[in-house]
Design an enzyme around this catalytic site. Structure first.
Site, short mmCIF file in Angstrom:
data_model
loop_
_atom_site.label_atom_id
_atom_site.label_comp_id
_atom_site.label_asym_id
_atom_site.label_seq_id
_atom_site.Cartn_x
_atom_site.Cartn_y
_atom_site.Cartn_z
N GLN A 1 -4.71 -5.14 6.78
CA GLN A 1 -5.71 -6.05 6.50
C GLN A 1 -5.57 -7.41 7.13
O GLN A 1 -6.52 -8.20 6.91
CB GLN A 1 -5.69 -6.28 4.94
CG GLN A 1 -5.57 -5.08 3.92
CD GLN A 1 -7.10 -4.24 4.18
OE1 GLN A 1 -8.26 -4.88 4.63
NE2 GLN A 1 -7.24 -2.90 3.73
N CYS B 1 -4.90 2.80 -3.53
CA CYS B 1 -3.71 3.20 -2.86
C CYS B 1 -2.51 2.18 -3.14
O CYS B 1 -1.60 1.93 -2.19
CB CYS B 1 -3.95 3.41 -1.47
SG CYS B 1 -4.87 4.95 -1.10
N HIS C 1 0.90 -1.17 0.05
CA HIS C 1 0.10 0.07 -0.07
C HIS C 1 0.90 1.18 0.04
O HIS C 1 2.12 1.02 0.60
CB HIS C 1 -0.79 0.05 1.34
CG HIS C 1 -1.99 1.00 1.37
ND1 HIS C 1 -1.59 2.21 1.87
CD2 HIS C 1 -3.15 0.90 1.33
CE1 HIS C 1 -2.67 2.89 1.89
NE2 HIS C 1 -3.56 2.28 1.47
N LYS D 1 -10.31 -0.74 10.66
CA LYS D 1 -10.38 -1.82 9.86
C LYS D 1 -10.96 -3.22 10.66
O LYS D 1 -11.14 -4.32 10.17
CB LYS D 1 -9.12 -2.12 9.16
CG LYS D 1 -8.91 -1.07 7.99
CD LYS D 1 -8.01 -1.23 6.95
CE LYS D 1 -7.20 -0.31 6.39
NZ LYS D 1 -8.19 0.36 5.32
N ASP E 1 2.90 -4.63 7.53
CA ASP E 1 1.80 -3.94 7.44
C ASP E 1 0.60 -4.85 7.68
O ASP E 1 0.34 -5.49 6.82
CB ASP E 1 1.93 -3.03 6.09
CG ASP E 1 0.31 -2.30 6.06
OD1 ASP E 1 -0.43 -2.83 6.49
OD2 ASP E 1 0.32 -1.64 4.80
N1 C6P Z 1 -6.56 0.55 2.85
C1 C6P Z 1 -8.15 0.28 1.57
O1 C6P Z 1 -9.48 0.55 0.80
P1 C6P Z 1 -4.75 3.86 7.29
O2 C6P Z 1 -5.59 4.60 6.36
O3 C6P Z 1 -3.73 4.21 7.89
O4 C6P Z 1 -6.07 3.20 8.22
O5 C6P Z 1 -4.62 2.32 6.52
C2 C6P Z 1 -3.53 2.45 5.35
C3 C6P Z 1 -3.58 1.11 4.79
C4 C6P Z 1 -2.39 0.60 5.09
N2 C6P Z 1 -1.84 -0.82 4.59
C5 C6P Z 1 -2.74 -1.54 3.80
C6 C6P Z 1 -2.57 -2.79 3.47
C7 C6P Z 1 -4.02 -0.88 3.68
O6 C6P Z 1 -5.15 -1.56 3.01
C8 C6P Z 1 -4.39 0.40 4.15
C9 C6P Z 1 -5.71 0.99 3.80
C10 C6P Z 1 -7.65 1.08 2.61
O7 C6P Z 1 -7.77 -0.70 1.12
C11 C6P Z 1 -7.94 2.66 2.27
S1 C6P Z 1 -6.64 3.04 0.91
#
Ligand code: C6P
Length: 440
Positions: free
Chosen positions: A237, A398, A157, A260, A234
């Site tokens: 997910q 993203c 991401h 999430k 990371d």
């Molecule tokens: N993905 C998606 O629709 P934040 O925004 O900090 O809570 O998470 C960022 C992030 C980091 N790593 C992964 C693997 C992610 O999937 C995400 C967030 C969302 O897939 C919003 S772009």
């Protein structure tokens, strides 16, 4: 949770789509009947799932963007704000002490959730993005030298790419992308060849938001450690879908977001190995992270306060605690089994629609289905499905390097959670057929 504690229920929607929603806040017990999950009881815990979109039942398949919140989370936040609200770690009064106790207890719950050795290693941040920026700016900026290498998989991401590019620009380090295969798996041979004496940091997404791939994080960590590198995972997910054991993974840093994992926005977690965190400088200064301050110099508080400057997201942390208890109460065995069933059905039925191309066909996958439909732009598809009440995400998610790797600008993405049903997948598939007719 519904069906527990004998709480009175209430109706949240009408016209034959009524959900009985419990207002009980008792702690969760596993709801894992011998044959799997009681999905209708689970759904009753999530009031928003009773929403109707232009008269049609909402089908929420955008769980990877943010997950919906069970009543226990909503109620925990409400109760904190209504009955316990105060700033923490500062006051000697009744409310402040209660708020502090509640807040600190969540740190222990996160420790247990991650099977971390020590609560001091749990840093509350705003989310995965902030957690990675913290590591890049505190660990990366102080340890990286010109020519050092940061290896990231091509399926990261943006929030596990851009912070490293920033710190590379500041230190002279180099970011290199680990290739992925046509199925969307890390090319482990290529990864082995890339690891070397210059490798300092490896960043890997536990579960890809754009492909659904579950990465072999423990194996990749072992190889990175042999090369003398530290590993940041990371887990944005992964935390909602699979048990996370940072000791079994062997990684050095693990990041996830509250929203999430069925908790509130504005809160997330960085877990780090104490020996690394202790050696790292603070990355933000302010209240609550100091030991003493004078104009001749400042000394810092020990972990975890050193990395938590300013008033944290107190109510959100309380909500996160409720969310983690809820998910563990449902149980990851049952969650995993049901989400695999959903993914298998969706993969079979969606790929049978003429013109569909799946993007991401790894052997180990979580409940994410990314695809394109010939002749229909993903954004148009998202709009057509929305008219059926189906919420998906369309775009690059993203993860633009993933799109580039697969030669597409965007995909449509359905992402599942344990409250989704097989009937909802049928609605999605009917929508895809309708989209084909509209664009024929
Ligand atoms: N993905 C998606 O629709 P934040 O925004 O900090 O809570 O998470 C960022 C992030 C980091 N790593 C992964 C693997 C992610 O999937 C995400 C967030 C969302 O897939 C919003 S772009």
């Amino acid at each position: 949770m519904a069906d527990e504690g004998g709480a009175a229920g209430k109706r949240v929607s009408g016209e034959g789509n009524e959900l009985i929603v419990s207002t009980s806040t008792t702690s969760p017990r596993p709801r894992v009947p011998a044959v799997g999950l009681d999905v209708s009881s689970i759904r009753a815990d999530f009031p928003i799932l009773g929403t109707r979109v232009d008269g049609k039942p909402l089908v929420y398949f955008d769980n990877a963007a943010t997950a919906q919140k069970p009543l226990v989370v909503i109620e925990a936040v409400r109760r904190f704000l209504a009955e316990e609200n105060a700033n923490i770690h500062r006051g000697v009064h009744y409310l402040s002490e209660r708020a502090t106790l509640a807040f600190d207890a969540v740190r222990d719950e996160v420790r247990d959730f991650l099977n971390a050795p020590d609560s001091r290693e749990v840093i509350f941040v705003r989310g995965t993005t902030e957690a990675i920026n913290l590591v890049a700016q505190s660990y990366g900026r102080t340890t990286l030298r010109p020519g050092d290498e940061i290896l990231l998989t091509t399926m990261e991401h943006h929030s596990n790419i851009v912070p490293w590019q920033l710190v590379a620009g500041q230190t002279g380090a180099v970011v290199r992308a680990i290739p992925i295969t046509d199925a969307g798996e890390v090319d482990l041979e290529a990864y082995r060849r890339m690891l070397g004496p210059k490798t300092r940091i490896v960043g890997v997404v536990h579960i890809s938001n754009a492909l659904g791939t579950i990465n072999p994080v423990a194996e990749m960590t072992r190889l990175a450690h042999e090369a003398g590198a530290v590993v940041l995972v990371d887990g944005a997910q992964a935390a909602p879908h699979t048990p996370v054991d940072v000791q079994a993974l062997g990684c050095d840093f693990y990041a996830f977001s509250g929203h999430k994992v069925f908790g509130p926005t504005g809160v997330g977690v960085l877990w780090g190995r104490a020996s690394l965190l202790e050696a790292m400088p603070p990355w933000q200064g302010g209240g609550d992270m100091i030991h003493t301050v004078s104009f001749t110099g400042t000394t810092f508080a020990p972990l975890p306060a050193k990395f938590e400057a300013g008033t944290p997201a107190i109510a959100e942390v309380i909500g996160l605690g409720a969310a983690l208890r809820y998910v563990r109460g449902v149980g990851f065995d049952a969650i995993g089994a049901w989400e695999r069933t959903l993914l298998a059905r969706a993969t079979e039925q969606v790929s049978a629609v003429p013109g569909v191309r799946l993007v991401g066909t790894a052997r180990e996958k979580a409940g994410v289905l990314s695809f394109t439909l010939e002749g229909v732009h993903p954004h148009d598809l998202g709009t057509i499905l929305d008219a059926d009440g189906v919420a998906i995400r369309a775009g690059h998610h993203c993860a633009q390097p993933v799109m580039e790797r697969f030669g597409v600008h965007a995909t449509a993405r359905a992402s599942f959670a344990f409250y989704n049903t097989l009937d909802e997948i049928d609605v999605l598939v009917r929508g895809l057929h309708r989209a084909r007719e509209v664009f024929a």
